[in-house]
Scaffold this motif. Structure first.
Motif, PDB file in Angstrom:
ATOM      1  N   GLY A  33       0.683  -1.318  -0.078  1.00 19.69           N
ATOM      2  CA  GLY A  33      -0.092  -0.141   0.158  1.00 19.69           C
ATOM      3  C   GLY A  33       0.789   1.239   0.021  1.00 19.69           C
ATOM      4  O   GLY A  33       1.658   1.602   0.749  1.00 19.69           O
ATOM      5  N   GLY A  34       0.820   2.123  -0.864  1.00 16.28           N
ATOM      6  CA  GLY A  34       1.683   3.116  -1.116  1.00 16.28           C
ATOM      7  C   GLY A  34       3.042   3.132  -1.674  1.00 16.28           C
ATOM      8  O   GLY A  34       3.164   1.871  -1.965  1.00 16.28           O
ATOM      9  N   SER A  35       3.913   3.852  -1.696  1.00 17.92           N
ATOM     10  CA  SER A  35       5.129   3.686  -2.354  1.00 17.92           C
ATOM     11  C   SER A  35       6.076   4.631  -1.565  1.00 17.92           C
ATOM     12  O   SER A  35       5.765   5.640  -0.682  1.00 17.92           O
ATOM     13  CB  SER A  35       5.227   4.233  -3.589  1.00 17.92           C
ATOM     14  N   ILE A  36       7.400   4.367  -1.793  1.00 18.96           N
ATOM     15  CA  ILE A  36       8.488   4.896  -1.020  1.00 18.96           C
ATOM     16  C   ILE A  36       8.965   6.066  -1.650  1.00 18.96           C
ATOM     17  O   ILE A  36       9.408   5.812  -3.088  1.00 18.96           O
ATOM     18  CB  ILE A  36       9.489   4.126  -0.515  1.00 18.96           C
ATOM     19  N   GLU A  37       9.172   7.203  -1.426  1.00 18.93           N
ATOM     20  CA  GLU A  37       9.576   8.449  -2.345  1.00 18.93           C
ATOM     21  C   GLU A  37      11.235   8.147  -2.412  1.00 18.93           C
ATOM     22  O   GLU A  37      11.731   7.621  -1.599  1.00 18.93           O
ATOM     23  CB  GLU A  37       9.413   9.668  -1.492  1.00 18.93           C
ATOM     24  N   LYS A  38      11.711   8.641  -3.669  1.00 20.36           N
ATOM     25  CA  LYS A  38      12.971   8.486  -3.927  1.00 20.36           C
ATOM     26  C   LYS A  38      13.396   9.888  -4.301  1.00 20.36           C
ATOM     27  O   LYS A  38      12.911  10.195  -5.483  1.00 20.36           O
ATOM     28  CB  LYS A  38      13.324   7.322  -5.052  1.00 20.36           C
ATOM     29  N   VAL A  39      14.625  10.509  -3.790  1.00 16.90           N
ATOM     30  CA  VAL A  39      14.787  11.588  -4.057  1.00 16.90           C
ATOM     31  C   VAL A  39      16.312  11.831  -4.499  1.00 16.90           C
ATOM     32  O   VAL A  39      17.093  11.280  -3.702  1.00 16.90           O
ATOM     33  CB  VAL A  39      14.254  12.711  -2.970  1.00 16.90           C
ATOM     34  N   ASN A  40      16.815  12.732  -5.086  1.00 11.44           N
ATOM     35  CA  ASN A  40      18.235  12.824  -5.201  1.00 11.44           C
ATOM     36  C   ASN A  40      18.747  13.771  -3.815  1.00 11.44           C
ATOM     37  O   ASN A  40      18.370  14.919  -3.612  1.00 11.44           O
ATOM     38  CB  ASN A  40      18.556  13.849  -6.483  1.00 11.44           C
ATOM     39  N   SER A  48      18.216  19.970   0.861  1.00 11.93           N
ATOM     40  CA  SER A  48      19.032  20.615   2.032  1.00 11.93           C
ATOM     41  C   SER A  48      18.919  19.830   3.227  1.00 11.93           C
ATOM     42  O   SER A  48      17.871  19.073   3.409  1.00 11.93           O
ATOM     43  CB  SER A  48      18.825  22.105   2.439  1.00 11.93           C
ATOM     44  N   TYR A  49      19.717  19.944   4.434  1.00  9.71           N
ATOM     45  CA  TYR A  49      19.548  19.261   5.671  1.00  9.71           C
ATOM     46  C   TYR A  49      17.953  19.767   6.190  1.00  9.71           C
ATOM     47  O   TYR A  49      17.334  18.834   6.733  1.00  9.71           O
ATOM     48  CB  TYR A  49      20.559  19.580   6.656  1.00  9.71           C
ATOM     49  N   TYR A  50      17.782  21.047   6.001  1.00 10.76           N
ATOM     50  CA  TYR A  50      16.280  21.407   6.563  1.00 10.76           C
ATOM     51  C   TYR A  50      15.506  20.875   5.894  1.00 10.76           C
ATOM     52  O   TYR A  50      14.064  20.338   6.600  1.00 10.76           O
ATOM     53  CB  TYR A  50      16.388  23.024   6.339  1.00 10.76           C
ATOM     54  N   GLU A  51      15.368  20.716   4.755  1.00  7.93           N
ATOM     55  CA  GLU A  51      14.379  20.150   3.750  1.00  7.93           C
ATOM     56  C   GLU A  51      14.016  18.555   4.320  1.00  7.93           C
ATOM     57  O   GLU A  51      13.084  18.144   4.233  1.00  7.93           O
ATOM     58  CB  GLU A  51      14.438  20.227   2.419  1.00  7.93           C
ATOM     59  N   PHE A  52      15.141  17.951   4.407  1.00  9.69           N
ATOM     60  CA  PHE A  52      15.372  16.557   4.658  1.00  9.69           C
ATOM     61  C   PHE A  52      14.334  16.422   6.220  1.00  9.69           C
ATOM     62  O   PHE A  52      13.573  15.584   6.282  1.00  9.69           O
ATOM     63  CB  PHE A  52      16.572  16.005   4.761  1.00  9.69           C
ATOM     64  N   VAL A  53      14.852  17.198   7.270  1.00 10.62           N
ATOM     65  CA  VAL A  53      14.079  17.013   8.376  1.00 10.62           C
ATOM     66  C   VAL A  53      12.748  17.384   8.545  1.00 10.62           C
ATOM     67  O   VAL A  53      11.730  16.816   8.818  1.00 10.62           O
ATOM     68  CB  VAL A  53      14.938  17.947   9.517  1.00 10.62           C
ATOM     69  N   GLU A  54      12.414  18.545   7.648  1.00  7.08           N
ATOM     70  CA  GLU A  54      11.057  18.674   7.536  1.00  7.08           C
ATOM     71  C   GLU A  54      10.166  17.753   6.721  1.00  7.08           C
ATOM     72  O   GLU A  54       8.903  17.646   7.330  1.00  7.08           O
ATOM     73  CB  GLU A  54      10.902  20.219   6.881  1.00  7.08           C
ATOM     74  N   ARG A  55      10.652  17.318   5.665  1.00  4.32           N
ATOM     75  CA  ARG A  55       9.980  16.555   4.709  1.00  4.32           C
ATOM     76  C   ARG A  55       9.767  15.104   5.456  1.00  4.32           C
ATOM     77  O   ARG A  55       8.906  14.359   5.221  1.00  4.32           O
ATOM     78  CB  ARG A  55      10.443  16.653   3.575  1.00  4.32           C
ATOM     79  N   TYR A  56      10.775  14.615   5.905  1.00  3.14           N
ATOM     80  CA  TYR A  56      10.986  13.113   6.360  1.00  3.14           C
ATOM     81  C   TYR A  56      11.275  12.951   7.748  1.00  3.14           C
ATOM     82  O   TYR A  56      10.627  11.864   8.488  1.00  3.14           O
ATOM     83  CB  TYR A  56      11.836  12.438   5.520  1.00  3.14           C
ATOM     84  N   TYR A  61      33.760   5.282   3.226  1.00  2.00           N
ATOM     85  CA  TYR A  61      32.768   6.031   2.859  1.00  2.00           C
ATOM     86  C   TYR A  61      32.697   7.471   3.772  1.00  2.00           C
ATOM     87  O   TYR A  61      33.383   7.553   4.819  1.00  2.00           O
ATOM     88  CB  TYR A  61      31.296   5.252   3.228  1.00  2.00           C
ATOM     89  N   ARG A  62      31.954   8.325   3.357  1.00  5.40           N
ATOM     90  CA  ARG A  62      31.712   9.632   3.973  1.00  5.40           C
ATOM     91  C   ARG A  62      30.373   9.564   4.483  1.00  5.40           C
ATOM     92  O   ARG A  62      29.414   9.576   3.599  1.00  5.40           O
ATOM     93  CB  ARG A  62      32.067  10.753   3.182  1.00  5.40           C
ATOM     94  N   THR A  63      30.040   9.882   5.900  1.00  5.92           N
ATOM     95  CA  THR A  63      28.633   9.764   6.293  1.00  5.92           C
ATOM     96  C   THR A  63      27.917  11.117   5.867  1.00  5.92           C
ATOM     97  O   THR A  63      28.506  12.188   6.000  1.00  5.92           O
ATOM     98  CB  THR A  63      28.623  10.068   7.706  1.00  5.92           C
ATOM     99  N   PRO A  64      27.046  10.549   5.043  1.00 11.04           N
ATOM    100  CA  PRO A  64      26.289  12.023   4.529  1.00 11.04           C
ATOM    101  C   PRO A  64      25.795  13.152   5.570  1.00 11.04           C
ATOM    102  O   PRO A  64      25.424  12.735   6.872  1.00 11.04           O
ATOM    103  CB  PRO A  64      24.914  11.368   3.838  1.00 11.04           C
ATOM    104  N   LEU A  65      25.542  14.289   5.224  1.00 14.99           N
ATOM    105  CA  LEU A  65      25.226  15.618   6.108  1.00 14.99           C
ATOM    106  C   LEU A  65      23.964  15.165   7.094  1.00 14.99           C
ATOM    107  O   LEU A  65      23.864  15.438   8.066  1.00 14.99           O
ATOM    108  CB  LEU A  65      24.856  16.516   5.311  1.00 14.99           C
ATOM    109  N   PHE A  66      22.969  14.310   6.098  1.00 18.65           N
ATOM    110  CA  PHE A  66      21.587  14.147   6.838  1.00 18.65           C
ATOM    111  C   PHE A  66      21.945  13.102   8.149  1.00 18.65           C
ATOM    112  O   PHE A  66      20.892  13.171   8.983  1.00 18.65           O
ATOM    113  CB  PHE A  66      20.624  13.375   5.820  1.00 18.65           C
TER     114      PHE A  66
END
Length: 223
Positions: free
Chosen positions: A6-13, A18-26, A135-140
């Motif tokens: 049921g539903g789907s998982i969003e995939k984004v680049n 931004s970090y702010y958008e990641f926090v707010e949206r997810y 690897y390098r830990t992503p900002l998020f």
């Protein structure tokens, strides 16, 4: 009864938000998301994978072969987990290659059985090879309170205690996992019921996401 999707998982680049958008949206909404583009410059993606997309298994044997790791027999259950043994990375890779050539998988754990499907779990790669920056830990995910703490403070001050526990209780929780086609892991919670992020360097891995409203359906019956 099959699983109903049921539903789907969003995939984004990941490079385009931004970090702010990641926090707010997810993050704030406890919403799962697949982030792409964050692994393009990882050393692991160059050394561990051929241009064809296949895993460079011999690279692990050559550079990290003497490391001792925990592997799970995907066909044998032991209590609430899979049966595990400790072997070297070279032994694990040799088994993977031999099993691939033989084909098939059995459900009995016997030493020397090349048809077993084994899954390498909880390899403390970062701690064991600090100079090899895979690897390098992503900002998020940089606000990693658990590993940041363990980088500076040991969970046990007694070195003998750490040796007895094979270093796991006084190490970090930055793991490497590896497994051939057909390998899997049982339903489980993250370390200390925390939240983890995962990156798929090579191959495919199937994930099942459940909405928060269904969390009560997956608790341990004895918890």
């Amino acid at each position: 009864m099959g699983i109903e999707i049921g539903g789907s998982i969003e995939k984004v680049n990941g490079k385009e938000i931004s970090y702010y958008e990641f926090v707010e949206r997810y993050l704030a909404k406890n919403q799962p998301v697949v982030l792409t583009g964050l692994m393009d410059d990882w050393k692991a993606c160059k050394d561990w994978v051929f241009d064809s997309g296949k895993p460079n298994l011999k690279f692990f044997s050559t550079h990290f072969g003497n490391s001792k790791v925990q592997v799970a027999d995907c066909g044998t259950r032991e209590f609430t987990d899979q049966k595990r043994v400790e072997i070297t990375v070279s032994e694990f890779i040799d088994h993977w290659i031999d099993a691939k050539e033989c084909g098939g998988a059995s459900n009995s754990f016997q030493e020397g059985n090349d048809k077993l499907v084994l899954y390498l779990k909880d390899w403390h790669f970062v701690t064991e090879y600090p100079e090899y920056v895979a690897y390098r830990t992503p900002l998020f995910f940089c606000d990693d309170w658990l590993n940041l703490y363990l980088d500076h403070y040991r969970m046990h001050n007694d070195s003998d205690t750490c040796q007895e526990n094979d270093g796991i209780s006084c190490s970090d929780y930055r793991f490497v996992y590896m497994g051939a086609k057909g390998s899997w892991t049982p339903l489980h919670a993250d370390v200390f019921r925390s939240y983890s992020w995962s990156a798929n360097v090579c191959g495919k891995k199937k994930w099942l996401f459940l909405p928060p409203s269904q969390c009560h359906l997956v608790f341990d019956r004895y918890a």
